[in-house]
Design an enzyme around this catalytic site. Structure first.
Site, PDB file in Angstrom:
ATOM      1  N   CYS A  33      13.527  11.118   7.251  1.00 18.93           N
ATOM      2  CA  CYS A  33      13.349  10.703   8.650  1.00 18.93           C
ATOM      3  C   CYS A  33      14.646  10.920   9.417  1.00 18.93           C
ATOM      4  O   CYS A  33      14.631  11.099  10.632  1.00 18.93           O
ATOM      5  CB  CYS A  33      12.902   9.258   8.734  1.00 18.93           C
ATOM      6  SG  CYS A  33      13.930   8.160   7.773  1.00 18.93           S
TER       7      CYS A  33
ATOM      8  N   GLU B  10       8.667   1.680  11.506  1.00 20.84           N
ATOM      9  CA  GLU B  10       9.746   2.666  11.506  1.00 20.84           C
ATOM     10  C   GLU B  10       9.087   4.031  11.379  1.00 20.84           C
ATOM     11  O   GLU B  10       8.391   4.293  10.399  1.00 20.84           O
ATOM     12  CB  GLU B  10      10.727   2.416  10.354  1.00 20.84           C
ATOM     13  CG  GLU B  10      11.677   1.267  10.603  1.00 20.84           C
ATOM     14  CD  GLU B  10      12.553   1.422  11.847  1.00 20.84           C
ATOM     15  OE1 GLU B  10      12.744   2.565  12.301  1.00 20.84           O
ATOM     16  OE2 GLU B  10      13.015   0.398  12.359  1.00 20.84           O
TER      17      GLU B  10
ATOM     18  N   GLU C 199       8.617  16.542  15.497  1.00 26.88           N
ATOM     19  CA  GLU C 199       9.113  16.396  14.122  1.00 26.88           C
ATOM     20  C   GLU C 199       8.394  17.405  13.225  1.00 26.88           C
ATOM     21  O   GLU C 199       7.172  17.380  13.123  1.00 26.88           O
ATOM     22  CB  GLU C 199       8.863  14.975  13.616  1.00 26.88           C
ATOM     23  CG  GLU C 199       9.486  14.727  12.255  1.00 26.88           C
ATOM     24  CD  GLU C 199       9.254  13.309  11.728  1.00 26.88           C
ATOM     25  OE1 GLU C 199       8.104  12.849  11.736  1.00 26.88           O
ATOM     26  OE2 GLU C 199      10.245  12.684  11.302  1.00 26.88           O
TER      27      GLU C 199
ATOM     28  N   LYS D  63       0.893  -1.182   0.000  1.00 28.87           N
ATOM     29  CA  LYS D  63       0.000   0.000   0.000  1.00 28.87           C
ATOM     30  C   LYS D  63       0.919   1.217   0.000  1.00 28.87           C
ATOM     31  O   LYS D  63       1.401   1.642   1.048  1.00 28.87           O
ATOM     32  CB  LYS D  63      -0.860  -0.033   1.259  1.00 28.87           C
ATOM     33  CG  LYS D  63      -2.173   0.734   1.180  1.00 28.87           C
ATOM     34  CD  LYS D  63      -2.069   2.167   0.739  1.00 28.87           C
ATOM     35  CE  LYS D  63      -1.915   3.173   1.843  1.00 28.87           C
ATOM     36  NZ  LYS D  63      -1.691   4.540   1.342  1.00 28.87           N
TER      37      LYS D  63
HETATM   38  P1  NAD Z   1       2.009   8.785   7.291  1.00 25.57           P
HETATM   39  O1  NAD Z   1       2.054   8.087   8.592  1.00 25.57           O
HETATM   40  O2  NAD Z   1       1.040   9.888   7.103  1.00 25.57           O
HETATM   41  O3  NAD Z   1       1.672   7.724   6.117  1.00 25.57           O
HETATM   42  C1  NAD Z   1       2.473   6.571   5.897  1.00 25.57           C
HETATM   43  C2  NAD Z   1       1.620   5.519   5.213  1.00 25.57           C
HETATM   44  O4  NAD Z   1       0.601   5.083   6.119  1.00 25.57           O
HETATM   45  C3  NAD Z   1       0.888   6.010   3.962  1.00 25.57           C
HETATM   46  O5  NAD Z   1       0.891   4.998   2.987  1.00 25.57           O
HETATM   47  C4  NAD Z   1      -0.519   6.264   4.486  1.00 25.57           C
HETATM   48  O6  NAD Z   1      -1.499   6.174   3.485  1.00 25.57           O
HETATM   49  C5  NAD Z   1      -0.667   5.134   5.479  1.00 25.57           C
HETATM   50  N1  NAD Z   1      -1.696   5.354   6.514  1.00 25.57           N
HETATM   51  C6  NAD Z   1      -2.155   6.544   7.002  1.00 25.57           C
HETATM   52  N2  NAD Z   1      -3.115   6.324   7.929  1.00 25.57           N
HETATM   53  C7  NAD Z   1      -3.250   4.969   8.047  1.00 25.57           C
HETATM   54  C8  NAD Z   1      -4.069   4.132   8.846  1.00 25.57           C
HETATM   55  N3  NAD Z   1      -4.938   4.629   9.731  1.00 25.57           N
HETATM   56  N4  NAD Z   1      -3.944   2.800   8.714  1.00 25.57           N
HETATM   57  C9  NAD Z   1      -3.044   2.273   7.859  1.00 25.57           C
HETATM   58  N5  NAD Z   1      -2.255   3.020   7.049  1.00 25.57           N
HETATM   59  C10 NAD Z   1      -2.349   4.355   7.152  1.00 25.57           C
HETATM   60  O7  NAD Z   1       3.505   9.240   6.982  1.00 25.57           O
HETATM   61  P2  NAD Z   1       4.043  10.086   5.745  1.00 25.57           P
HETATM   62  O8  NAD Z   1       3.617  11.512   5.907  1.00 25.57           O
HETATM   63  O9  NAD Z   1       3.718   9.387   4.471  1.00 25.57           O
HETATM   64  O10 NAD Z   1       5.625   9.964   5.939  1.00 25.57           O
HETATM   65  C11 NAD Z   1       6.389  10.827   6.718  1.00 25.57           C
HETATM   66  C12 NAD Z   1       6.757  10.161   8.025  1.00 25.57           C
HETATM   67  O11 NAD Z   1       7.480   8.963   7.778  1.00 25.57           O
HETATM   68  C13 NAD Z   1       7.671  11.002   8.897  1.00 25.57           C
HETATM   69  O12 NAD Z   1       7.229  10.938  10.228  1.00 25.57           O
HETATM   70  C14 NAD Z   1       9.030  10.300   8.756  1.00 25.57           C
HETATM   71  O13 NAD Z   1       9.906  10.508   9.830  1.00 25.57           O
HETATM   72  C15 NAD Z   1       8.616   8.885   8.628  1.00 25.57           C
HETATM   73  N6  NAD Z   1       9.671   8.070   8.034  1.00 25.57           N
HETATM   74  C16 NAD Z   1      10.363   7.204   8.846  1.00 25.57           C
HETATM   75  C17 NAD Z   1      11.401   6.433   8.336  1.00 25.57           C
HETATM   76  C18 NAD Z   1      12.158   5.481   9.224  1.00 25.57           C
HETATM   77  O14 NAD Z   1      12.774   4.546   8.700  1.00 25.57           O
HETATM   78  N7  NAD Z   1      12.150   5.678  10.530  1.00 25.57           N
HETATM   79  C19 NAD Z   1      11.722   6.537   6.975  1.00 25.57           C
HETATM   80  C20 NAD Z   1      11.003   7.431   6.177  1.00 25.57           C
HETATM   81  C21 NAD Z   1       9.963   8.180   6.715  1.00 25.57           C
END
Ligand code: NAD
Length: 493
Positions: A284, A250, A385, A175
């Site tokens: 991240c 993560e 963040e 997804k």
């Molecule tokens: P997000 O949490 O908004 O979305 C991530 C994914 O989760 C998307 O595909 C989204 O559609 C899905 N999602 C959202 N709500 C959901 C739910 N209720 N149930 C299941 N899936 C759901 O994050 P984002 O804005 O896409 O990404 C940015 C974040 O990702 C930042 O916090 C960043 O630090 C983090 N990040 C972490 C790492 C790591 O390895 N630690 C790497 C890259 C990004």
């Protein structure tokens, strides 16, 4: 002309059952709709999980080295398309072309490493305490795994989950993030072309709250690997636990670079500028806090402000551009809201903050890079963040105070230390609370063959990448084979 991207289910590109679509927009110029992609519903998820469940047993029987050979083929196919993939990435995510090309090269390294791991999917032989007994372990796949990914590394992250999941013999439903469907389509296409059998890899587009949530909830999904925000990750972790699913999350970071009095200021400035303003602060592992010893504080601030002034915002495909946009309006609004927070907290803005609106920039989501001074470790700008080019600078007067300030965070992904003192290096390694540590090196980046991930509210579950990557996607079976030929009462212990 924008095209309609389709879901990939059971080896076929298919329309969503909802017949609803969302726009894939260029964040550097929102007048450009790149593609449309499915706003899928729960029945699309059901079809994909069903296909994955049906295909997984046969895939698990394919010898692991043969599964690895398909990953090597995916590597070959991706290598042929580096420029095309990088351009698509820049167009939909915004990062500048050299960063996008770097991400594709990193992805190639990941594929190469994991493909090789297929020949090392071994367990252990372990001496038994009972005569004529052979004891060993094997790694078994989990079944159907759901991979939920963010937009900020839309090529690398799906691949660093898909490849180990497949090598370990699982079937996958991916997804991808709503902001980056085009790169997800290319990634899916490459694995399919490389020879992943029908149903073993499925991609379903749509909203997190619909498609993502239903995957998390689905009875036939054995495990969930999630990368994204901490709020969503902790929710998924809790939901998965209710069904005793294996879950790996993560999540966010608030990474600190520490510059000590004996550190190389110019190196630290270059690293902080790259870590804070590179990728528009949307990594991240981005540097969002710099903890600076008072003896080098003024010099550091003067030089980092000069570096911020050098940033040239614009379309990432333009070679003159050094910083692309925030990925969407929600992300830009988040950055702008922290400008208000910083004002309320009384910090000093070393450069005017806000949004670029000059010329064509008004059509994109461009935040201004800004350096905040007078920040203390407990302030919200130092704790939360932001995911934008806002750098908080914290002044300290000793090594101990620096470590304490850096550890004053709910997150624990990455950190960096600038010093020439080897004993401080080892004390830092012992005392810092992050999963990734850099010495005289930026907080960003990582190599495919090392584990990647964080502690505290950043990560839960096995580490991704490196040799540890396949751990999450396997169960261990412990085997005792008794070849004595007589009953001996079993093991009394
Ligand atoms: P997000 O949490 O908004 O979305 C991530 C994914 O989760 C998307 O595909 C989204 O559609 C899905 N999602 C959202 N709500 C959901 C739910 N209720 N149930 C299941 N899936 C759901 O994050 P984002 O804005 O896409 O990404 C940015 C974040 O990702 C930042 O916090 C960043 O630090 C983090 N990040 C972490 C790492 C790591 O390895 N630690 C790497 C890259 C990004």
């Amino acid at each position: 002309m924008s095209k309609k991207i389709q879901n990939f289910v059971d080896g076929q590109w298919v329309e969503p059952t909802t017949s609803e679509w969302m726009d894939n927009v260029n964040p550097a110029d929102t007048r450009q709709v790149i593609n449309q992609f499915p706003a899928s519903g729960t029945s699309d998820v059901d079809r994909a999980v069903e296909a994955a469940k049906a295909a997984q047993p046969a895939w698990a029987k394919v010898p692991a080295p043969k599964r690895g050979a398909i990953m090597f083929e995916a590597h070959r196919l991706m290598k042929e398309r580096v420029d095309e993939i990088a351009e698509a990435l820049t167009r939909e995510e915004g990062k500048v072309l050299p960063e996008a090309t770097g991400e594709v090269h990193k992805t190639l390294n990941l594929l190469e490493f994991i493909a090789g791991e297929a020949r090392r999917l071994n367990g252990e032989t372990i001496p038994s305490e009972i005569p004529d007994t052979f004891a060993y372990t094997v790694k078994a796949p989990l079944g159907v795994v759901a991979l939920i990914t963010p937009w900020n590394f839309p090529v690398a992250i799906p691949v660093w989950k898909i490849a180990p999941a497949l090598v370990a013999g699982n079937a996958v439903v991916l997804k991808p993030a709503e902001q980056t469907p085009t790169t997800a389509r290319i990634v899916t296409e490459i694995f399919a072309e490389a020879g992943v059998p029908d149903g073993v890899l499925n991609t379903v587009y749509g909203a997190g709250e619909t498609v993502g949530a239903h995957l998390v909830d689905h009875n036939d999904v054995a495990a969930i690997s999630f990368t994204g925000s901490t709020d969503v990750g902790l929710h998924i972790y809790a939901e998965g636990a209710k069904q005793n699913k294996k879950v790996q999350c993560e999540m966010g970071g608030k990474n600190a670079l520490i510059l000590l009095d004996d550190g190389d200021v110019d190196l630290a400035v270059a690293a902080a500028a790259k870590g804070a303003f590179g990728s528009t602060g949307q990594r991240c592992t981005a540097t969002s806090r710099v903890v600076v010893h008072e003896d080098v504080y003024d010099e550091f601030v003067e030089k980092i402000v000069a570096a911020a002034k050098e940033v040239r915002p614009g379309d990432g495909l333009d070679p003159e551009t050094s910083m692309g946009p925030s990925v969407d309006d929600r992300q830009l609004e988040q950055v702008l809201s922290y400008i208000e927070v910083a004002e309320e907290e009384g910090v000093t803005f070393e450069l005017p903050a806000g949004r670029y609106e000059e010329g064509d920039l008004e059509h994109g989501y461009f935040p201004k890079p800004t350096v905040l001074t007078g920040v203390t470790p407990d302030m919200r700008v130092a704790q939360e963040e932001i995911f934008g080019p806002l750098l908080s600078v914290i002044k300290v007067s000793s090594f101990e105070e620096a470590i304490e300030a850096a550890n004053n965070s709910d997150y624990g992904l990455s950190s960096a230390l600038y010093t020439r003192d080897v004993s401080r290096v080892f004390r830092y390694v012992n005392d810092i609370e992050t999963g990734i540590l850099h010495v005289n090196n930026p907080t960003i980046g990582g190599e495919a063959q090392l584990p990647f991930g964080g502690i505290k509210n950043t990560g839960v579950g096995d580490r991704e990448q490196g040799k540890t990557a396949v751990e999450f996607y396997t169960e261990i079976k412990s085997v005792y084979i008794d070849y004595a030929g007589e009953f001996r009462g079993g093991n009394l212990y």
